[in-house]
Scaffold this active site. Structure first.
Site, PDB file in Angstrom:
ATOM      1  CD  GLU A 250      -7.272  -3.871  -5.527  1.00  0.00           C
ATOM      2  OE1 GLU A 250      -7.709  -4.012  -4.381  1.00  0.00           O
ATOM      3  OE2 GLU A 250      -6.063  -3.711  -5.774  1.00  0.00           O
TER       4      GLU A 250
ATOM      5  CE  LYS B 246      -4.262   1.351   2.371  1.00  0.00           C
ATOM      6  NZ  LYS B 246      -5.067   1.678   1.216  1.00  0.00           N
TER       7      LYS B 246
HETATM    8  N1  PXG Z   1      -7.932  -2.105  -2.625  1.00  0.00           N
HETATM    9  C1  PXG Z   1      -7.253  -0.950  -2.665  1.00  0.00           C
HETATM   10  C2  PXG Z   1      -6.534  -0.590  -3.902  1.00  0.00           C
HETATM   11  C3  PXG Z   1      -7.251  -0.109  -1.547  1.00  0.00           C
HETATM   12  O1  PXG Z   1      -6.566   1.033  -1.575  1.00  0.00           O
HETATM   13  C4  PXG Z   1      -8.665  -1.705  -0.404  1.00  0.00           C
HETATM   14  C5  PXG Z   1      -8.611  -2.487  -1.538  1.00  0.00           C
HETATM   15  C6  PXG Z   1      -9.377  -2.213   0.791  1.00  0.00           C
HETATM   16  O2  PXG Z   1      -8.453  -2.663   1.760  1.00  0.00           O
HETATM   17  P1  PXG Z   1      -8.785  -2.628   3.313  1.00  0.00           P
HETATM   18  O3  PXG Z   1      -7.607  -3.223   3.948  1.00  0.00           O
HETATM   19  O4  PXG Z   1      -9.001  -1.200   3.677  1.00  0.00           O
HETATM   20  O5  PXG Z   1     -10.008  -3.452   3.489  1.00  0.00           O
HETATM   21  C7  PXG Z   1      -7.975  -0.476  -0.398  1.00  0.00           C
HETATM   22  C8  PXG Z   1      -8.050   0.395   0.821  1.00  0.00           C
HETATM   23  C9  PXG Z   1      -7.894   6.393   1.987  1.00  0.00           C
HETATM   24  C10 PXG Z   1      -8.377   5.181   1.386  1.00  0.00           C
HETATM   25  O6  PXG Z   1      -8.043   7.430   1.362  1.00  0.00           O
HETATM   26  C11 PXG Z   1      -7.658   3.983   1.439  1.00  0.00           C
HETATM   27  C12 PXG Z   1      -8.155   2.866   0.807  1.00  0.00           C
HETATM   28  C13 PXG Z   1      -9.348   2.954   0.201  1.00  0.00           C
HETATM   29  C14 PXG Z   1     -10.037   4.130   0.163  1.00  0.00           C
HETATM   30  C15 PXG Z   1      -9.550   5.270   0.754  1.00  0.00           C
HETATM   31  O7  PXG Z   1      -7.410   6.336   3.109  1.00  0.00           O
HETATM   32  N2  PXG Z   1      -7.468   1.677   0.761  1.00  0.00           N
END
Ligand code: PXG
Length: 284
Positions: A182, A149
């Site tokens: 995704e 990430k």
């Molecule tokens: N895929 C991607 C590409 C993400 O960035 C998820 C899946 C979901 O992962 P989690 O572990 O959160 O269930 C993410 C999550 C932000 C923000 O602005 C971060 C994400 C998504 C939306 C906003 O902080 N990451």
């Protein structure tokens, strides 16, 4: 608002980093987005594990131990009196000279923001989201693993722009093989003939913490859950579709590229899993 930066809690006006930080200059760093429910940080250990693994993969040494960082997160939540909110944890490479060489950087920055987040308007949690397929693909796994990430979200941002230009608040991203990966900030699931399906990690996805929690809840509910390759056709012809993410939580998707999914409303399995997820966030 108090921000935790490099071991100290300071008012947000004083939470500043150098313009020479490689996080800014090159997107060199990692981050996490974590929910707080009822004053408790949700699945903190899982998020920290992913953060430290991502940092290791990009040769970034986080200058504090995982237990120390966990305490700092809790301290930041308390200092801001946050009951229901969102933590943004950012680790940057630190300030250096111009040029990519990490040996010429020092002092990685550890930043903890405790705030709130709202990705989609509340009515969309009732009605479901419309999606389009973005032409921008997810990171090629041999360029930068989508499991990291990283502070490089530009291809997801470009995909998100394609979505919002088309009046869709999320966009579906394919992988380099043309398979479903995704969405720009959420993982994707479908229901077909009572089976819950989601792309496997090797489809080039971020292994979402919410995804893992929902898979576990679905198994506990007796559902047949399969991590399998999905094509867009599978989504067009699914009975139900939903997205998961820390920010998004669980939200139905009711169309893709103007093809209605199922009956165009959040489906029964989606609604049930959403309820189970909400119970989990309440600690039930
Ligand atoms: N895929 C991607 C590409 C993400 O960035 C998820 C899946 C979901 O992962 P989690 O572990 O959160 O269930 C993410 C999550 C932000 C923000 O602005 C971060 C994400 C998504 C939306 C906003 O902080 N990451």
């Amino acid at each position: 608002m108090k921000i935790h930066i490099n071991g100290k809690l300071v008012p947000k006006e004083q939470a500043v980093i150098s313009v020479f930080d490689h996080g800014l200059l090159y997107g060199d760093g990692v981050f996490e987005g974590i929910r707080v429910y009822g004053g408790k940080v949700f699945l903190l250990e899982e998020h920290l594990k992913r953060l430290y693994e991502g940092a290791r993969a990009i040769r970034l040494e986080i200058p504090v131990s995982q237990p120390e960082l966990a305490s700092a997160v809790e301290e930041t939540v308390e200092a801001n009196n946050l009951q229901d909110g969102y933590i943004r944890l950012v680790i940057t490479r630190g300030a250096g000279s111009l040029g990519l060489d990490i040996r010429r950087t020092s002092n990685p920055q550890v930043i903890i923001i405790a705030d709130t987040i709202s990705l989609y308007p509340p009515e969309l949690y009732e009605q479901g989201l419309k999606l389009i397929t973005a032409s921008t693909i997810r990171n090629h796994p041999q360029a930068l693993s989508p499991q990291v990430k990283s502070l490089n979200y530009l291809n997801n941002i470009l995909a998100k722009i394609e979505g919002t230009d088309a009046d869709c608040l999320e966009a579906l991203m394919m992988n380099h093989k043309g398979e479903v990966a995704e969405c720009t900030g959420d993982n994707i699931f479908i229901v077909k003939n009572g089976v819950l399906k989601t792309p496997p990690t090797d489809a080039g996805i971020l292994e979402g913490i919410t995804r893992a929690a929902v898979i576990q809840l679905a198994k506990q509910a007796g559902l047949d859950v399969r991590e399998v390759t999905l094509t867009r056709h599978d989504i067009y012809t699914a009975d139900e579709c939903f997205l998961t993410g820390s920010a998004a939580e669980v939200i139905a998707a009711v169309s893709l590229d103007c093809r209605q999914i199922g009956d165009g409303k959040p489906g029964p399995i989606t609604k049930d899993l959403k309820k189970r997820f909400e119970a989990l966030t309440r600690g039930e």
